[in-house]
Design an enzyme around this catalytic site. Structure first.
Site, mmCIF file in Angstrom:
data_model
loop_
_atom_site.group_PDB
_atom_site.id
_atom_site.type_symbol
_atom_site.label_atom_id
_atom_site.label_comp_id
_atom_site.label_asym_id
_atom_site.label_seq_id
_atom_site.Cartn_x
_atom_site.Cartn_y
_atom_site.Cartn_z
ATOM 1 C CG ASN A 262 -1.946 -1.136 1.143
ATOM 2 O OD1 ASN A 262 -2.010 -1.848 0.143
ATOM 3 N ND2 ASN A 262 -2.719 -1.320 2.197
ATOM 4 C CB THR B 166 -17.462 36.936 -30.655
ATOM 5 O OG1 THR B 166 -18.384 37.790 -31.324
ATOM 6 C CG2 THR B 166 -16.198 37.732 -30.300
ATOM 7 C CG HIS B 167 -21.469 34.912 -30.386
ATOM 8 N ND1 HIS B 167 -22.113 34.423 -29.276
ATOM 9 C CD2 HIS B 167 -20.984 36.136 -30.008
ATOM 10 C CE1 HIS B 167 -22.039 35.305 -28.285
ATOM 11 N NE2 HIS B 167 -21.350 36.352 -28.703
ATOM 12 C CB SER C 92 -11.865 11.065 -49.518
ATOM 13 O OG SER C 92 -12.920 10.235 -49.957
ATOM 14 C CE LYS D 29 -13.947 15.131 -47.955
ATOM 15 N NZ LYS D 29 -14.407 16.150 -47.066
ATOM 16 C CG ASN E 5 -10.796 14.920 -45.203
ATOM 17 O OD1 ASN E 5 -11.379 15.872 -45.739
ATOM 18 N ND2 ASN E 5 -11.107 13.657 -45.441
ATOM 19 C CD GLU F 224 -11.697 15.723 -39.092
ATOM 20 O OE1 GLU F 224 -12.290 14.629 -39.004
ATOM 21 O OE2 GLU F 224 -11.489 16.290 -40.177
ATOM 22 C CE1 TYR G 137 -4.315 0.258 -2.836
ATOM 23 C CE2 TYR G 137 -5.298 -1.779 -2.025
ATOM 24 C CZ TYR G 137 -4.761 -1.043 -3.067
ATOM 25 O OH TYR G 137 -4.679 -1.587 -4.320
ATOM 26 C CE LYS H 218 -1.227 0.494 -10.252
ATOM 27 N NZ LYS H 218 -1.723 1.134 -9.016
HETATM 28 N N1 ARG Z 1 -1.534 -3.637 -7.273
HETATM 29 C C1 ARG Z 1 -1.983 -2.869 -6.168
HETATM 30 C C2 ARG Z 1 -2.405 -1.477 -6.646
HETATM 31 O O1 ARG Z 1 -2.128 -1.143 -7.739
HETATM 32 C C3 ARG Z 1 -0.910 -2.736 -5.166
HETATM 33 C C4 ARG Z 1 -1.395 -2.615 -3.773
HETATM 34 C C5 ARG Z 1 -2.014 -3.863 -3.349
HETATM 35 N N2 ARG Z 1 -2.387 -3.859 -1.997
HETATM 36 C C6 ARG Z 1 -3.271 -4.708 -1.496
HETATM 37 N N3 ARG Z 1 -3.518 -4.624 -0.261
HETATM 38 N N4 ARG Z 1 -3.867 -5.580 -2.248
HETATM 39 O O2 ARG Z 1 -3.044 -0.707 -5.962
#
Ligand code: ARG
Length: 464
Positions: free
Chosen positions: A109, A154-155, A276, A282, A284, A289, A316, A324
């Site tokens: 953690n 503007t607009h 295109s 075309k 583009n 975009e 936690y 992530k």
């Molecule tokens: N893979 C976990 C994460 O990304 C790591 C921490 C895990 N801790 C636990 N008590 N399971 O958060």
């Protein structure tokens, strides 16, 4: 067997393992994970858990793990749940049972909270660099076009003439604010590190946390319970990424319109235009975009993760593992778009003739009111009189400067022959010379300020 397998009588179910494991995505934090562990060996020695020699063995082992990862020789096992367990498992294979001492007083953690923050610090710097590069080409293009007059809107309605450099520099400002957001968040939320917080309650080991985190270029968090579950820094970063995305999307929108043949203000280089499969004519602006479209997922990553955080109980919770992928995606998305947009701006061709041809005299109506004001009339009255002139001119299908002087004089005795000199597009922009305005001189001033700032950012161009 899983690292925590002791209290279980059977192995985790395969499908549950797929859900639970974060290795497929968190392995990109391997550098930070090893760095955190290397720093931790000093604390372990200080706390009397390992001898100086053992600490050294752990460090050498960790360096080998890093080298294997770096050279792609590291063999991940199906039982490696995440990067933290993978590193520890391999370390123990290399140094033997001593490896089992590494995790003393530490939890995944506080480990993951530390690793990820360190990863975000690097990502922050990479984004700063990419933004500086984009800002530099915006400034360079602006410099060429301090006298190129175009319609300002503007607009999406024709409003007043501006110079094209002013238009481009407005994007410099947006990305500059994003840059400052990055710098501020690096200062504010990326320095505080959780290591030493244990699972939630802190560590029973006695060592100097300040010294430990100093080795990682950080300072210790103040409250272990908060530190292990604090992902504000992720939300901050997702917000900054979303904001950059919003700015890119606005630039994308302008470029898509301005490159439309009905405008023709700009032409994208062939390398950044697409054709295109059916319509041979075309041309583009697909990448712009996409720059516009990707803002959707960047905003989605932010709102999705805030929703994950909302209502989480203290400490936690595994929900936090969702941090992530969201941020990796936002970061990767921007690192893909920013260099392309930079190249597009760098190679962008502006078409001053087309911009000029799009200027219409109604855009000088404010200037006509300003003319009367300069002669002493209150602005509100001037606005009304010019409104009458505009209506009359538009009914007759003529420009403001084509309304005969005697008719103007009938509306106000303040009108004189010099009104024609006053009502040119050049004069209109030049009059807006106060700081921040669109007069070529004022835009040059903006550019000078930007350039001297860019000089202080030479680091961003040092390596590729
Ligand atoms: N893979 C976990 C994460 O990304 C790591 C921490 C895990 N801790 C636990 N008590 N399971 O958060």
């Amino acid at each position: 067997m899983a690292l925590w397998g002791g209290r279980f009588s059977s192995e985790p179910d395969e499908a549950m393992r797929l859900l639970n494991d974060s290795l497929p995505f968190d392995k990109r934090m391997y550098k930070q994970d090893v760095a955190g562990s290397i720093a931790y060996t000093y604390a372990l020695h200080e706390a009397g858990i390992v001898s100086a020699e053992e600490a050294e063995t752990l460090r050498t082992g960790l360096q080998s793990v890093l080298a294997e990862m770096e050279s792609d020789k590291f063999e991940f096992l199906p039982t490696d749940e995440d990067i933290h367990t993978a590193v520890e498992r391999r370390l123990t294979e290399i140094v033997g049972v001593l490896g089992g001492k590494l995790h003393t007083g530490r939890s995944r953690n506080d480990q993951v909270a530390t690793d990820f923050r360190m990863w975000v610090r690097d990502a922050n710097e990479a984004l700063q660099k990419a933004l500086v590069r984009l800002m530099r080409v915006l400034v360079a293009q602006s410099e060429y076009h301090t006298h190129t007059i175009m319609p300002g809107y503007t607009h999406v309605q024709p409003a007043q003439p501006i110079v094209a450099g002013h238009w481009l520099m407005s994007y410099f400002e947006m990305f500059y604010r994003d840059f400052i957001r990055l710098v501020d968040s690096a200062d504010l939320s990326l320095r505080v590190l959780a290591l030493g917080s244990g699972a939630l309650a802190g560590t029973p080991l006695s060592y100097d946390r300040k010294a430990l985190l100093g080795r990682l270029d950080g300072i210790p968090s103040d409250n272990s319970l908060d530190a292990v579950a604090d992902r504000d820094f992720v939300a901050d970063m997702l917000y900054i990424c979303a904001m950059i995305g919003v700015h890119l999307s606005r630039l994308g929108e302008d470029i898509v319109w301005y490159s439309n043949p009905n405008f023709g203000y700009i032409t994208l280089d062939d390398r950044y235009s697409t054709g295109s499969s059916i319509m041979p004519q075309k041309r583009n602006a697909d990448p712009m975009e996409l720059a516009r479209g990707k803002a959707g997922r960047l905003i989605g990553n932010l709102t999705g993760f805030l929703t994950t955080l909302k209502g989480l109980p203290s400490g936690y919770n595994k929900d936090l593992q969702e941090d992530k992928e969201a941020l990796f995606d936002s970061f990767d998305t921007l690192m893909m778009i920013l260099p392309v947009v930079t190249a597009i701006i760098e190679t962008l061709k502006l078409n001053p003739d087309k911009m000029r041809a799009a200027l219409t005299e109604d855009m000088l109506a404010t200037d006509m009111a300003d003319y009367l004001v300069a002669k002493g009339m209150p602005f509100r009255e001037a606005h009304h009189i010019v409104g009458v002139v505009v209506r009359d001119a538009s009914e007759r299908g003529i420009g403001l400067t084509k309304v005969p002087l005697d008719e103007l004089k009938a509306l106000s005795a303040l009108f004189d022959a010099d009104v024609l000199e006053w009502l040119t597009f050049e004069k209109s922009v030049s009059r807006r010379s106060n700081f921040g305005g669109t007069a070529p001189d004022a835009v040059l001033k903006q550019i000078e300020i930007a350039e001297s700032w860019l000089e202080s950012q030479a680091w961003a161009f040092n390596n590729p």
